[in-house]
Design a protein around this motif. Structure first.
Motif, PDB file in Angstrom:
ATOM      1  N   ILE A 159       1.128  -2.663   6.859  1.00  0.00           N
ATOM      2  CA  ILE A 159       2.179  -3.780   6.618  1.00  0.00           C
ATOM      3  C   ILE A 159       1.778  -4.350   5.400  1.00  0.00           C
ATOM      4  CG2 ILE A 159       3.158  -5.836   7.389  1.00  0.00           C
ATOM      5  CD1 ILE A 159       2.692  -4.472  10.519  1.00  0.00           C
ATOM      6  N   ALA A 160       0.228  -4.558   5.467  1.00  0.00           N
ATOM      7  CA  ALA A 160      -0.280  -5.380   4.195  1.00  0.00           C
ATOM      8  C   ALA A 160      -0.054  -4.813   2.763  1.00  0.00           C
ATOM      9  CB  ALA A 160      -1.911  -5.549   4.462  1.00  0.00           C
ATOM     10  N   THR A 161      -0.542  -3.369   2.961  1.00  0.00           N
ATOM     11  CA  THR A 161      -0.143  -2.323   1.707  1.00  0.00           C
ATOM     12  C   THR A 161       1.324  -2.489   1.258  1.00  0.00           C
ATOM     13  OG1 THR A 161      -2.151  -0.926   2.561  1.00  0.00           O
ATOM     14  CG2 THR A 161      -0.496  -0.115   1.075  1.00  0.00           C
ATOM     15  N   GLU A 162       2.023  -2.309   2.246  1.00  0.00           N
ATOM     16  CA  GLU A 162       3.439  -2.316   2.185  1.00  0.00           C
ATOM     17  C   GLU A 162       4.119  -3.448   1.409  1.00  0.00           C
ATOM     18  OE1 GLU A 162       6.977  -1.559   4.988  1.00  0.00           O
ATOM     19  OE2 GLU A 162       5.549   0.123   5.128  1.00  0.00           O
ATOM     20  N   LEU A 163       3.585  -4.363   1.945  1.00  0.00           N
ATOM     21  CA  LEU A 163       4.095  -6.126   1.500  1.00  0.00           C
ATOM     22  C   LEU A 163       3.304  -6.594   0.413  1.00  0.00           C
ATOM     23  CD1 LEU A 163       5.028  -7.608   4.728  1.00  0.00           C
ATOM     24  CD2 LEU A 163       6.536  -6.510   3.367  1.00  0.00           C
ATOM     25  N   GLY A 164       2.204  -5.932   0.035  1.00  0.00           N
ATOM     26  CA  GLY A 164       1.348  -6.485  -0.901  1.00  0.00           C
ATOM     27  C   GLY A 164       0.471  -7.741  -0.691  1.00  0.00           C
ATOM     28  N   ILE A 165       0.272  -7.913   0.495  1.00  0.00           N
ATOM     29  CA  ILE A 165      -0.560  -9.023   1.061  1.00  0.00           C
ATOM     30  C   ILE A 165      -1.841  -8.464   1.552  1.00  0.00           C
ATOM     31  CG2 ILE A 165       1.508 -10.552   1.389  1.00  0.00           C
ATOM     32  CD1 ILE A 165       1.452  -9.756   4.065  1.00  0.00           C
ATOM     33  N   SER A 166      -2.611  -9.639   1.807  1.00  0.00           N
ATOM     34  CA  SER A 166      -3.930  -9.397   2.375  1.00  0.00           C
ATOM     35  C   SER A 166      -3.827  -9.361   3.894  1.00  0.00           C
ATOM     36  CB  SER A 166      -5.056 -10.744   2.167  1.00  0.00           C
ATOM     37  OG  SER A 166      -6.340 -10.656   2.637  1.00  0.00           O
TER      38      SER A 166
END
Length: 174
Positions: A159-166
């Motif tokens: 999810i972090a990779t997909e949404l570009g968040i930590s």
């Protein structure tokens, strides 16, 4: 026992209402305070004291008062309070155990497993609506993360990779 108390008991046994009223006026408040200390419920304490005093009046000819009227009444109130506490405990156990009985659990299971049950369908629909309302109240980014985690079965790293968040952002969601 004092002579005055002996006289009061004799009058009480004969049905003298003034003797009863004197006994009531002299001991009622103290007995209520005592009962309330045991029960932690003023209304119930008064009910217990009323029962004890009424019992004394109703059984005035059979009741044995050995030491003093106050000692008799205090012991009677204490015993009634202990009985009441035991009854309350038993009622709570029955209330809780009725929900945990195998029959209850089977019934509840059938409501959610068998979609043909109208009550089960209604409960499931209400739960889904409540879940949807709760999810809709989340901020947009949290809602996205929740959907991906719960409904798409994705791990936090994905999810972090997909949404570009930590990934550390998810610590507030746990």
């Amino acid at each position: 026992m004092h002579e005055l108390e002996e006289l009061l008991i004799k009058k009480l046994r004969k049905g003298d209402e003034r003797a009863f009223r004197l006994l009531y006026d002299r001991h009622y408040v103290l007995l209520c305070r005592f009962a309330n200390q045991l029960l932690n419920n003023a209304a119930l304490a008064e009910e217990v004291v009323d029962d004890v005093i009424f019992y004394l009046w109703e059984h005035r000819q059979e009741v044995e008062i050995c030491y003093s009227i106050r000692a008799y009444l205090m012991r009677a109130v204490r015993n009634r309070c202990l009985n009441e506490l035991q009854l309350q405990s038993h009622r709570e156990e029955l209330h809780i155990s009725s929900f945990l009985s195998p029959e209850s659990m089977d019934f509840l299971d059938s409501l959610f497993v068998d979609n043909k049950q109208p009550l089960g369908m209604l409960l499931e629909q209400e739960l889904e609506e409540e879940l949807k309302r709760s999810i809709d109240e989340l901020p947009l980014e949290c809602r996205k993360v929740f959907y991906k985690s719960r409904f798409e079965q994705k791990k936090y790293e994905e999810i972090a990779t997909e949404l570009g968040i930590s990934v550390n952002t998810f610590t507030i969601l746990r």
